[in-house]
Design a protein around this motif. Structure first.
Motif, mmCIF file in Angstrom:
data_model
loop_
_atom_site.group_PDB
_atom_site.id
_atom_site.type_symbol
_atom_site.label_atom_id
_atom_site.label_comp_id
_atom_site.label_asym_id
_atom_site.label_seq_id
_atom_site.Cartn_x
_atom_site.Cartn_y
_atom_site.Cartn_z
ATOM 1 N N TYR A 1 -39.552 7.266 -28.057
ATOM 2 C CA TYR A 1 -40.666 6.327 -28.306
ATOM 3 C C TYR A 1 -40.966 5.534 -26.890
ATOM 4 N N ILE A 2 -39.819 5.308 -26.217
ATOM 5 C CA ILE A 2 -39.813 4.757 -24.829
ATOM 6 C C ILE A 2 -40.421 5.469 -24.023
ATOM 7 N N GLU A 3 -39.884 6.755 -23.895
ATOM 8 C CA GLU A 3 -40.319 7.823 -22.908
ATOM 9 C C GLU A 3 -42.054 8.014 -22.826
ATOM 10 N N GLN A 4 -42.347 7.946 -24.358
ATOM 11 C CA GLN A 4 -43.990 8.258 -24.383
ATOM 12 C C GLN A 4 -44.743 7.075 -24.055
ATOM 13 N N THR A 5 -44.080 5.907 -24.431
ATOM 14 C CA THR A 5 -44.774 4.745 -24.201
ATOM 15 C C THR A 5 -45.042 4.326 -22.815
ATOM 16 N N TYR A 6 -43.657 4.439 -22.068
ATOM 17 C CA TYR A 6 -43.749 3.803 -20.795
ATOM 18 C C TYR A 6 -43.375 5.080 -19.647
ATOM 19 N N ASN A 7 -44.455 6.160 -19.806
ATOM 20 C CA ASN A 7 -44.533 7.245 -19.187
ATOM 21 C C ASN A 7 -45.223 6.913 -17.599
ATOM 22 N N VAL A 8 -45.458 7.722 -16.524
ATOM 23 C CA VAL A 8 -46.055 7.877 -15.427
ATOM 24 C C VAL A 8 -47.513 7.613 -15.710
ATOM 25 N N GLY A 9 -48.013 6.674 -15.208
ATOM 26 C CA GLY A 9 -49.614 6.540 -15.366
ATOM 27 C C GLY A 9 -49.936 5.221 -16.487
ATOM 28 N N LYS B 1 -50.443 -5.703 -15.808
ATOM 29 C CA LYS B 1 -51.626 -4.921 -14.981
ATOM 30 C C LYS B 1 -51.198 -4.057 -14.018
ATOM 31 N N THR B 2 -49.793 -3.847 -13.900
ATOM 32 C CA THR B 2 -49.382 -2.710 -13.064
ATOM 33 C C THR B 2 -49.509 -1.454 -13.591
ATOM 34 N N THR B 3 -49.243 -0.272 -12.949
ATOM 35 C CA THR B 3 -49.069 0.960 -13.643
ATOM 36 C C THR B 3 -47.820 1.872 -13.092
ATOM 37 N N VAL B 4 -47.182 2.356 -14.066
ATOM 38 C CA VAL B 4 -45.929 3.003 -13.918
ATOM 39 C C VAL B 4 -46.098 4.155 -13.062
ATOM 40 N N ILE B 5 -45.476 4.243 -12.180
ATOM 41 C CA ILE B 5 -45.294 5.507 -10.927
ATOM 42 C C ILE B 5 -44.034 6.266 -11.058
ATOM 43 N N GLU C 1 -29.990 3.669 -20.058
ATOM 44 C CA GLU C 1 -31.021 2.889 -19.558
ATOM 45 C C GLU C 1 -32.306 3.627 -19.039
ATOM 46 N N TYR C 2 -33.170 3.268 -19.826
ATOM 47 C CA TYR C 2 -34.678 4.092 -19.384
ATOM 48 C C TYR C 2 -35.380 2.897 -18.378
ATOM 49 N N ARG C 3 -35.500 3.597 -17.104
ATOM 50 C CA ARG C 3 -35.790 2.668 -16.226
ATOM 51 C C ARG C 3 -37.434 3.068 -15.786
ATOM 52 N N PHE C 4 -38.311 2.169 -15.535
ATOM 53 C CA PHE C 4 -39.567 2.645 -14.918
ATOM 54 C C PHE C 4 -40.049 1.514 -14.028
ATOM 55 N N TYR C 5 -40.647 2.414 -12.853
ATOM 56 C CA TYR C 5 -41.129 1.472 -11.836
ATOM 57 C C TYR C 5 -42.557 1.417 -11.769
ATOM 58 N N SER C 6 -43.084 0.298 -11.302
ATOM 59 C CA SER C 6 -44.649 0.071 -11.408
ATOM 60 C C SER C 6 -45.121 -0.374 -9.957
ATOM 61 N N GLN C 7 -46.611 -0.397 -10.138
ATOM 62 C CA GLN C 7 -47.076 -1.037 -8.800
ATOM 63 C C GLN C 7 -48.351 -1.396 -9.243
ATOM 64 N N TYR C 8 -49.074 -2.370 -8.568
ATOM 65 C CA TYR C 8 -50.480 -2.893 -9.079
ATOM 66 C C TYR C 8 -51.446 -1.651 -8.261
ATOM 67 N N ILE C 9 -52.221 -1.011 -9.140
ATOM 68 C CA ILE C 9 -53.229 0.090 -8.636
ATOM 69 C C ILE C 9 -54.595 -0.493 -9.480
ATOM 70 N N GLY C 10 -55.718 -0.679 -8.559
ATOM 71 C CA GLY C 10 -57.092 -0.913 -9.213
ATOM 72 C C GLY C 10 -57.505 0.210 -9.740
ATOM 73 N N PRO D 1 -54.779 9.615 -4.873
ATOM 74 C CA PRO D 1 -54.729 8.310 -5.020
ATOM 75 C C PRO D 1 -53.272 7.767 -4.790
ATOM 76 N N ASP D 2 -53.308 6.380 -4.159
ATOM 77 C CA ASP D 2 -52.078 5.965 -3.602
ATOM 78 C C ASP D 2 -50.874 5.888 -4.581
ATOM 79 N N ASP D 3 -51.321 5.789 -6.019
ATOM 80 C CA ASP D 3 -50.168 5.715 -6.934
ATOM 81 C C ASP D 3 -49.570 6.987 -7.185
#
Length: 236
Positions: free
Chosen positions: A95-103, A109-113, A126-135, A165-167
């Motif tokens: 569930y978490i891999e499908q819910t918090y995947n890249v994009g 309001k940030t996007t998982v990268i 621990e499932y870890r995900f990094y994100s950043q703001y992308i318009g 794209p930057d992301d």
């Protein structure tokens, strides 16, 4: 009764503390006690895992309030989000891999990268995900420049060369830092990223990037999503 007998023997025998019969009896009791504690711990562990597995199979994680932690990467100081799960919680992991995947667009309001799974202990990960703001879109002089297309006066041009794209570039850059990437592949990835910045990215280099990243699709979870995006980039 056995313990009472040992104590009585200790109190009545003149040799007292150095009585061999006393120490043999005490050792026997201690061994039995530790065996009983060990056996009880194993039984409790098995029962605990069985309960976790059973609840995991029945759980509807879309309706559950999953705890998300916030941390800082020790290597580069980047902020990340993390969710803990037991190794036996296959349903939760899926569930978490499908819910918090890249994009994925997050609550802030940030996007998982970038994503990854890290060992917390022998039984926990621990499932870890990094994100950043992308318009989503940037409007420039009446044109809308999106992630992989430009719309101008009703005409849509897909897969614009040199406009990764930057992301995506940041996600690839993060992947390149992973210890599982070989030095040669890391150098080639960084070389191609520099070509993107210089506007020299080509279909040939795009395929080279795909070939390199494909080697790690099974060991770095975020690679598959990046490859899928790159494969669509020069589709005619």
């Amino acid at each position: 009764m056995e313990l009472t007998s040992i104590i009585y023997s200790f109190m009545t025998q003149p040799r007292g503390l150095f009585n061999k019969e006393f120490w043999d009896g005490l050792s026997s009791i201690l061994i039995k006690f530790f065996v009983l504690v060990l056996f009880g711990s194993i039984v409790l562990f098995i029962l605990g895992m069985a309960i976790i597995i059973s609840r995991d199979k029945e759980a509807d994680y879309e309706k559950k309030n999953i705890k998300i932690k916030v941390g800082r990467d020790q290597l580069d100081g980047r902020k990340y989000y993390a969710i803990d799960f037991w190794n036996c919680q296959k349903n939760k992991r899926k569930y978490i891999e499908q819910t918090y995947n890249v994009g994925t667009k997050l609550f802030d309001k940030t996007t998982v990268i970038e994503t990854g799974i890290y060992e917390r202990s022998l039984l926990k990960k621990e499932y870890r995900f990094y994100s950043q703001y992308i318009g989503d879109q940037v409007r420039i002089e009446g044109d809308i420049i999106g992630r992989d297309k430009i719309t101008n006066s009703g005409i849509q041009i897909n897969n614009i060369q040199n406009q990764i794209p930057d992301d995506i570039t940041e996600a690839i850059r993060s992947i390149a830092k992973n210890d599982k990437i070989t030095r040669n592949d890391r150098d080639e990835i960084m070389k191609i990223l520099n070509m993107i910045q210089d506007g020299q990215y080509s279909e040939q280099k795009n395929q080279t990037m795909i070939d390199i990243l494909s080697k790690y699709a099974n060991v770095i979870s975020s690679v598959a999503g990046i490859i899928g995006t790159l494969k669509e980039w020069f589709v005619k």
